[in-house]
Motif scaffolding. Structure first.
Motif, mmCIF file in Angstrom:
data_model
loop_
_atom_site.group_PDB
_atom_site.id
_atom_site.type_symbol
_atom_site.label_atom_id
_atom_site.label_comp_id
_atom_site.label_asym_id
_atom_site.label_seq_id
_atom_site.Cartn_x
_atom_site.Cartn_y
_atom_site.Cartn_z
ATOM 1 N N THR A 1 -1.316 3.724 7.686
ATOM 2 C CA THR A 1 -1.934 4.938 7.163
ATOM 3 C C THR A 1 -3.242 5.199 7.892
ATOM 4 O O THR A 1 -3.735 4.348 8.633
ATOM 5 N N ARG B 1 -2.740 5.612 12.298
ATOM 6 C CA ARG B 1 -2.031 4.713 11.377
ATOM 7 C C ARG B 1 -2.600 3.301 11.524
ATOM 8 O O ARG B 1 -1.882 2.299 11.483
ATOM 9 N N TYR C 1 2.970 4.794 2.611
ATOM 10 C CA TYR C 1 2.528 4.568 3.979
ATOM 11 C C TYR C 1 3.498 5.310 4.884
ATOM 12 O O TYR C 1 4.637 5.594 4.496
ATOM 13 N N LYS C 2 3.056 5.629 6.057
ATOM 14 C CA LYS C 2 3.897 6.384 6.979
ATOM 15 C C LYS C 2 4.668 5.439 7.892
ATOM 16 O O LYS C 2 4.138 4.428 8.336
#
Length: 383
Positions: free
Chosen positions: A315, A319, A333-334
């Protein structure tokens, strides 16, 4: 009456002796291939692995630590194992690929040797570990403790195959290290942005501990050592994100950590050369991970990546906030769609594809990246 006379005069005795002879030949024919195969398998050089999260196969799954130093949940392991093993990547690490190239099985974690064969080597690496005992003390397996575990394995090896054969295994084995990064990174996780000692003294402490461990392995019979130098840590997504958070101290922070890495990478070859002079039969090779890592960041398309600055999983900016996976208490979260597009899997660690490319260069690279030996010739080199 002589033996020949007895045989000639008693056909039953002759047949009995011939029967025993045939049994002997039959046993010899079956025994010889078994001995040959066993000898061939054990003559293959073993691989013993030491260090930090770049090499940890899941040792931290077995110790009392926090989630910061573990990777045993999804999406870690998604690309190859299809489940989280504890490796800080989406798949395999450098030691896994080296084992494959050397025709070895996956090298087991130290805590799994009771369930697996360990004559081919053992992996002692621990995510977050440093050369210094003080680095993340109480949460990781520091390098000196890894040496202690190695000595335990040496004792087990002697019991398993005997003193003579264990000596041969240890002298032919390759010992690979990724260590030092956390010693330099840990101080900058606080607000002090400085090491606890003057830079030169701090470097000497780290090199001193590393030297002590190498000598400890040498004393047990180890002769072939592989070292990775430091990556450009100032260019990791996490450090880039941290740099943005430090505000007015940005410049000082980046300069400080870059200076320490350069000092370490300059001191490492000198340390290894000194050991080569001091210890008969000591052989080493040094992999310039700093160089190949920098090149893959600067020229991602050359290495097959679309992005080299933003992590696949995490994140925040780049990131770079270390939040890959639900167990780090972040609900969202990505995660990138295709991890193969990214040099970095999480904010600190490369993707499996990057590890594979680095392992190939370590295995069969040219002297500008691995010297004085590439690892392939190191495995072919018998002591």
């Amino acid at each position: 009456m002589g033996f020949l006379e007895t045989c000639s005069s008693t056909p039953m005795a002759l047949n009995l002796n011939l029967f025993h002879f045939y049994i002997f030949v039959l046993v010899a024919c079956f025994t010889c291939p078994i001995v040959c195969i066993s000898s061939h398998e054990r003559s293959q050089a073993a691989l013993f692995v030491f260090g930090d999260s770049l090499f940890d196969p899941g040792n931290n799954n077995y110790i009392n630590t926090t989630t910061e130093f573990q990777a045993n949940w999804w999406p870690y392991g998604e690309s190859f194992f299809k489940y989280p093993t504890g490796r800080f990547s989406d798949g395999r690490l450098i030691p896994d690929f080296i084992a494959e190239y050397a025709n070895l099985p996956l090298i087991p974690s130290y805590f799994e040797i009771d369930k697996q064969h360990f004559v081919h080597g053992v992996n002692f690496a621990s995510g977050g570990a440093g050369c210094l005992v003080e680095t993340h003390r109480g949460f990781v397996i520091d390098l000196k403790t890894q040496l202690k575990y190695f000595k335990n394995v040496v004792k087990l090896l002697k019991k398993k195959v005997g003193a003579r054969e264990s000596k041969q295994i240890l002298s032919n084995a390759v010992y690979i290290f990724s260590a030092g990064g956390n010693d330099y990174l840990a101080p900058f996780s606080s607000t002090n942005l400085t090491t606890p000692y003057p830079d030169r003294e701090y470097l000497q402490m780290i090199m001193g501990n590393l030297t002590s461990v190498l000598k400890g392995i040498y004393k047990e019979g180890g002769r072939k050592f592989v070292m990775l130098n430091m990556v450009p840590v100032d260019r990791l997504p996490n450090i880039q994100a941290l740099n943005l958070q430090k505000g007015v101290k940005n410049g000082d922070f980046i300069k400080k950590i870059t200076s320490l890495v350069k000092m370490h990478n300059s001191g490492l070859p000198e340390m290894l050369k000194q050991l080569e002079k001091q210890l008969p039969g000591f052989k080493y090779t040094l992999f310039n991970l700093f160089k190949v890592f920098s090149e893959s960041i600067d020229n991602p398309t050359k290495y097959g990546f679309k992005t080299s600055t933003t992590a696949c999983c995490g994140t925040g900016p780049f990131r770079g906030i270390y939040t890959c996976g639900g167990k780090r208490q972040v609900k969202e979260y990505k995660l990138c769609k295709n991890v193969k597009d990214n040099l970095f899997f999480d904010s600190f660690h490369p993707s499996e594809l990057a590890y594979k490319q680095y392992a190939e260069l370590l295995w069969n690279g040219t002297p500008d990246v691995v010297a004085p030996y590439n690892l392939r010739s190191f495995f072919e080199l018998s002591t």
